[in-house]
Write an enzyme that holds these catalytic residues in place. Sequence first.
Site, PDB file in Angstrom:
ATOM      1  N   PRO A  64       0.815  -1.227   0.000  1.00  0.00           N
ATOM      2  CA  PRO A  64       0.000   0.000   0.000  1.00  0.00           C
ATOM      3  C   PRO A  64       0.845   1.271   0.000  1.00  0.00           C
ATOM      4  O   PRO A  64       1.815   1.393   0.754  1.00  0.00           O
ATOM      5  CB  PRO A  64      -0.805  -0.134   1.291  1.00  0.00           C
ATOM      6  CG  PRO A  64      -0.959  -1.605   1.466  1.00  0.00           C
ATOM      7  CD  PRO A  64       0.343  -2.196   0.992  1.00  0.00           C
ATOM      8  N   CYS A  65       0.447   2.213  -0.859  1.00  0.00           N
ATOM      9  CA  CYS A  65       1.278   3.396  -1.075  1.00  0.00           C
ATOM     10  C   CYS A  65       0.811   4.619  -0.311  1.00  0.00           C
ATOM     11  O   CYS A  65       1.506   5.636  -0.281  1.00  0.00           O
ATOM     12  CB  CYS A  65       1.323   3.725  -2.567  1.00  0.00           C
ATOM     13  SG  CYS A  65      -0.300   4.109  -3.286  1.00  0.00           S
ATOM     14  N   GLN A  66      -0.379   4.564   0.333  1.00  0.00           N
ATOM     15  CA  GLN A  66      -0.914   5.774   0.945  1.00  0.00           C
ATOM     16  C   GLN A  66       0.017   6.373   1.986  1.00  0.00           C
ATOM     17  O   GLN A  66       0.121   7.595   2.133  1.00  0.00           O
ATOM     18  CB  GLN A  66      -2.277   5.490   1.599  1.00  0.00           C
ATOM     19  CG  GLN A  66      -3.344   5.021   0.625  1.00  0.00           C
ATOM     20  CD  GLN A  66      -3.443   3.511   0.588  1.00  0.00           C
ATOM     21  OE1 GLN A  66      -2.435   2.811   0.704  1.00  0.00           O
ATOM     22  NE2 GLN A  66      -4.640   3.004   0.425  1.00  0.00           N
TER      23      GLN A  66
END
Length: 287
Positions: A72-74
């Site tokens: 996940p890049c958030q």
Amino acid sequence: MNIISLFSGAGGLDLGFENQGFNIIWANEYDKSIWDTYRYNHKDTFLDTRSICDINSDEIPSQIRGIIGGPPCQSWSVAGCMRGIDDPRGKLFYDYLRILQDKQPYFFVAENVPGILSRRNHDAFKKIIREFENCGYNVCFSLLNTSDYGVPQDRKRVIIIGYRKDLGIVFDFNNLRKSRNTCSLYDAIYDLPEPLAALSKNKSNYDTGEFLNNEYFIGDFSSIFMSRNRIRNWDQPSFTIQASGRQAPIFPGSDPMIKIEKDKWEFSGDNYRRLSVRECARIQTFS
């Protein structure tokens, strides 16, 4: 060549590998809103829907040549406040490393947002690269823009590639061949018919004719959205397509946006709309 996919999402990265002849035999995605889409488009892949934190390595197929996936890049993005490895989502990198260490495939490919290279995340990213190397891999990375490779979208991503050290291979990003011509919005979506406005912010029109999902999100624009120009011309690639329909760029045939002051833009007329779901899919090179 059998590989597995982690943090698979709707399966876009998986589709790219499948188009190049790889066989994805197992995938993992925890977000239940994505499961139907993944299964519909990857019928020969077993989808494990548990949290990756709860999956032991011995439950994952062993006869594999590679691991692909983007944790996940958030937590690494500007929009996500760049909490990086201090965010629980950022820590999921360690589950990627855990499985890589245990399975020892020939190669791995991981991708993430440019924010992972920011000064704030510098030490954490160096540590992640070091951990990949400690798993027994020759590791290299580069910041790439998809518009350089035939995608009608400016989408910058950090690509990390590693080959197992005993193979004696190091990936060379300099060998990647860029496209001679930039693919434009005209190339991608000009042939599509005019879409429908969604029935409401949270409700779709399910019968839109020949092109499924040929509709656009309606509703207000956030102050963040209106802080900059969101329209590209027909002869340009699109801005980055984000996960939220509310954040979709504006259709290139719309009236121009004008700058009012620092971090504040307005529409110059009443003829404007967001890109439709189908237009966004085309821009991302989904069929």
